[in-house]
Design a protein around this motif. Sequence first.
Motif, PDB file in Angstrom:
ATOM      1  N   HIS A  23       0.834  -1.205   0.000  1.00  0.00           N
ATOM      2  CA  HIS A  23       0.000   0.000   0.000  1.00  0.00           C
ATOM      3  C   HIS A  23       0.870   1.256   0.000  1.00  0.00           C
ATOM      4  N   GLU A  24       1.962   1.215   0.726  1.00  0.00           N
ATOM      5  CA  GLU A  24       2.886   2.351   0.744  1.00  0.00           C
ATOM      6  C   GLU A  24       3.439   2.618  -0.652  1.00  0.00           C
ATOM      7  N   LEU A  25       3.799   1.551  -1.354  1.00  0.00           N
ATOM      8  CA  LEU A  25       4.312   1.730  -2.716  1.00  0.00           C
ATOM      9  C   LEU A  25       3.219   2.239  -3.643  1.00  0.00           C
ATOM     10  N   LYS A  26       1.996   1.758  -3.467  1.00  0.00           N
ATOM     11  CA  LYS A  26       0.898   2.227  -4.325  1.00  0.00           C
ATOM     12  C   LYS A  26       0.703   3.732  -4.188  1.00  0.00           C
ATOM     13  N   LEU A  27       0.771   4.256  -2.962  1.00  0.00           N
ATOM     14  CA  LEU A  27       0.615   5.692  -2.769  1.00  0.00           C
ATOM     15  C   LEU A  27       1.789   6.460  -3.369  1.00  0.00           C
ATOM     16  N   SER A  28       2.989   5.898  -3.304  1.00  0.00           N
ATOM     17  CA  SER A  28       4.131   6.530  -3.963  1.00  0.00           C
ATOM     18  C   SER A  28       3.922   6.602  -5.473  1.00  0.00           C
ATOM     19  N   LEU A  29       3.324   5.560  -6.037  1.00  0.00           N
ATOM     20  CA  LEU A  29       3.049   5.553  -7.475  1.00  0.00           C
ATOM     21  C   LEU A  29       1.948   6.540  -7.841  1.00  0.00           C
ATOM     22  N   VAL A  30       0.990   6.750  -6.937  1.00  0.00           N
ATOM     23  CA  VAL A  30      -0.015   7.795  -7.169  1.00  0.00           C
ATOM     24  C   VAL A  30       0.673   9.159  -7.268  1.00  0.00           C
ATOM     25  N   ARG A  31       1.542   9.476  -6.307  1.00  0.00           N
ATOM     26  CA  ARG A  31       2.272  10.753  -6.350  1.00  0.00           C
ATOM     27  C   ARG A  31       3.050  10.882  -7.654  1.00  0.00           C
ATOM     28  N   ALA A  32       3.675   9.789  -8.066  1.00  0.00           N
ATOM     29  CA  ALA A  32       4.479   9.821  -9.287  1.00  0.00           C
ATOM     30  C   ALA A  32       3.612  10.080 -10.512  1.00  0.00           C
ATOM     31  N   GLN A  33       2.459   9.408 -10.601  1.00  0.00           N
ATOM     32  CA  GLN A  33       1.572   9.629 -11.743  1.00  0.00           C
ATOM     33  C   GLN A  33       1.095  11.075 -11.792  1.00  0.00           C
ATOM     34  N   VAL A  34       0.630  11.596 -10.667  1.00  0.00           N
ATOM     35  CA  VAL A  34       0.107  12.965 -10.636  1.00  0.00           C
ATOM     36  C   VAL A  34       1.190  13.952 -11.062  1.00  0.00           C
ATOM     37  N   ALA A  35       2.399  13.779 -10.551  1.00  0.00           N
ATOM     38  CA  ALA A  35       3.497  14.673 -10.909  1.00  0.00           C
ATOM     39  C   ALA A  35       3.857  14.540 -12.382  1.00  0.00           C
ATOM     40  N   ALA A  36       3.865  13.307 -12.900  1.00  0.00           N
ATOM     41  CA  ALA A  36       4.221  13.089 -14.301  1.00  0.00           C
ATOM     42  C   ALA A  36       3.183  13.690 -15.242  1.00  0.00           C
ATOM     43  N   VAL A  37       1.903  13.568 -14.897  1.00  0.00           N
ATOM     44  CA  VAL A  37       0.853  14.145 -15.751  1.00  0.00           C
ATOM     45  C   VAL A  37       1.015  15.660 -15.830  1.00  0.00           C
ATOM     46  N   ARG A  38       1.260  16.295 -14.702  1.00  0.00           N
ATOM     47  CA  ARG A  38       1.459  17.745 -14.720  1.00  0.00           C
ATOM     48  C   ARG A  38       2.651  18.121 -15.590  1.00  0.00           C
ATOM     49  N   ALA A  39       3.726  17.368 -15.464  1.00  0.00           N
ATOM     50  CA  ALA A  39       4.931  17.679 -16.238  1.00  0.00           C
ATOM     51  C   ALA A  39       4.703  17.485 -17.732  1.00  0.00           C
ATOM     52  N   ILE A  40       4.009  16.415 -18.102  1.00  0.00           N
ATOM     53  CA  ILE A  40       3.714  16.167 -19.521  1.00  0.00           C
ATOM     54  C   ILE A  40       2.858  17.295 -20.085  1.00  0.00           C
ATOM     55  N   ARG A  41       1.853  17.700 -19.339  1.00  0.00           N
ATOM     56  CA  ARG A  41       0.943  18.731 -19.859  1.00  0.00           C
ATOM     57  C   ARG A  41       1.563  20.128 -19.842  1.00  0.00           C
ATOM     58  N   ASP A  42       2.599  20.333 -19.048  1.00  0.00           N
ATOM     59  CA  ASP A  42       3.346  21.581 -19.163  1.00  0.00           C
ATOM     60  C   ASP A  42       4.041  21.664 -20.520  1.00  0.00           C
ATOM     61  N   VAL A  43       4.459  20.512 -21.039  1.00  0.00           N
ATOM     62  CA  VAL A  43       5.114  20.448 -22.348  1.00  0.00           C
ATOM     63  C   VAL A  43       4.082  20.388 -23.464  1.00  0.00           C
ATOM     64  N   CYS A  44       3.060  19.570 -23.267  1.00  0.00           N
ATOM     65  CA  CYS A  44       2.059  19.305 -24.309  1.00  0.00           C
ATOM     66  C   CYS A  44       0.669  19.339 -23.671  1.00  0.00           C
ATOM     67  N   PRO A  45       0.031  20.506 -23.615  1.00  0.00           N
ATOM     68  CA  PRO A  45      -1.260  20.620 -22.926  1.00  0.00           C
ATOM     69  C   PRO A  45      -2.345  19.691 -23.467  1.00  0.00           C
ATOM     70  N   SER A  46      -2.242  19.309 -24.730  1.00  0.00           N
ATOM     71  CA  SER A  46      -3.273  18.462 -25.323  1.00  0.00           C
ATOM     72  C   SER A  46      -2.988  16.972 -25.157  1.00  0.00           C
ATOM     73  N   ALA A  47      -1.928  16.623 -24.456  1.00  0.00           N
ATOM     74  CA  ALA A  47      -1.544  15.217 -24.338  1.00  0.00           C
ATOM     75  C   ALA A  47      -2.673  14.387 -23.734  1.00  0.00           C
ATOM     76  N   ARG A  48      -2.882  13.214 -24.304  1.00  0.00           N
ATOM     77  CA  ARG A  48      -3.799  12.243 -23.718  1.00  0.00           C
ATOM     78  C   ARG A  48      -3.040  11.441 -22.664  1.00  0.00           C
ATOM     79  N   ILE A  49      -3.679  11.203 -21.558  1.00  0.00           N
ATOM     80  CA  ILE A  49      -3.141  10.329 -20.529  1.00  0.00           C
ATOM     81  C   ILE A  49      -3.961   9.041 -20.539  1.00  0.00           C
ATOM     82  N   VAL A  50      -3.280   7.920 -20.587  1.00  0.00           N
ATOM     83  CA  VAL A  50      -3.932   6.619 -20.519  1.00  0.00           C
ATOM     84  C   VAL A  50      -3.439   5.940 -19.242  1.00  0.00           C
TER      85      VAL A  50
END
Length: 395
Positions: A157-184
């Motif tokens: 569960h601890e690792l799952k929450l770390s992966l949630v933080r990572a996904q949220v941070a990565a999505v923000r970073a991707i959309r800073d570069v490409c606002p129209s990016a699709r996230i799957v």
Amino acid sequence: MFRSFYMAGFECTTGKNVHGDPIEQVAATRHDVEADADYARLVDVGIYSIREGSRWNLIDRGGRYDFGPLEAFVRAARRYAVEPVWDLFHYGYPADLDPFSEEFAGRLARYAAAVARYVTRELPGPYSFTPVNEPSYMAWAAGEVGRFAPHEHGRGHELKLSLVRAQVAAVRAIRDVCPSARIVTVDPVCHVAPPADAEPDQVRRALDFNENVVFQFMDAVSGVTHRELGGSRGALGIVGLNYYDTNQWELDKADGPLAPSDPRHVRLAVLVERAARRYGGTVMISETAAAGDARAAWIDELSATSVELLARGVDLAGVCFYPVLGMPEWHDPSRWTQMGLWDVLPCANFARKPHGPSLRALARAQRMLAAYRIGQGIKLPHQGAMGEGSPVAQR
């Protein structure tokens, strides 16, 4: 939404297996060498959308980036007008990084932004990214039972929450570069059944798994739970559901899949619609396959399932055959499983052998989808099977 409804995925697992040995599936299947020919084969059978691996552990050199491992895929995508969904973190991560650390999310975000800059410079859009592949499975395999690096136990569960933080941070970073990016967002869709003679506690635990545990990652990323982690519906994007015949089992007996003939077995259409209603928006079957002689029949069933879901108003964007090539097993690379549209023959210079029954089933599926879309009145399979008494209808 994607250039083809039926998609293909190239197995791109990296990391370390249960024995501590490196896994490198792209190299093992020689997809890095055969990328051009592999893409040409897909286009020849009408597949123009793929899940492709961006191997974090090879590209990220201590925070500096070497995009050499992506060049062959980018060239082939450009040549054949194929649309990749870039799989950024498929179990393997840089050796100097601890996935439980505070640094982990920021490091994934910076790498994700770097990949987004590279592919948007090299290819036309649209652009699609999967920041974290199968986080629920990763949390279990790497954090709970020690099958993958970092080989921890009891910290799932601890690792799952770390992966949630990572996904949220990565999505923000991707959309800073490409606002129209699709996230799957890609995670397994699973179902457990209580034993036939279940005690009340076993029924409760099975229900909790099916209604809550299986959706923990997506709930947190979408901001339904753990709002302090910064999730939102936009961070979830397209809901990708991975499904294999091992995704249903009896409670506490995960090593024995439920047979489809078992009355406790739930049809894939029900599982997909359940997730679609839970989150709204677009869904896709982001990984699925059968092995050996079962492949063609499974593609036929997927075709019927897809038409059924579309007819019921589910916004199903596609079905991804994954892996599209045969592959060696993670924990025993001497053993190959042929479960794609093409078998890989390691004793014949890794030649790709077409699996005729699967390719013919794919052609049938494409014709059935086309006929449905132009309104030729296909009779739906299993019509009425998700009626008033169904789990979906009761939600």
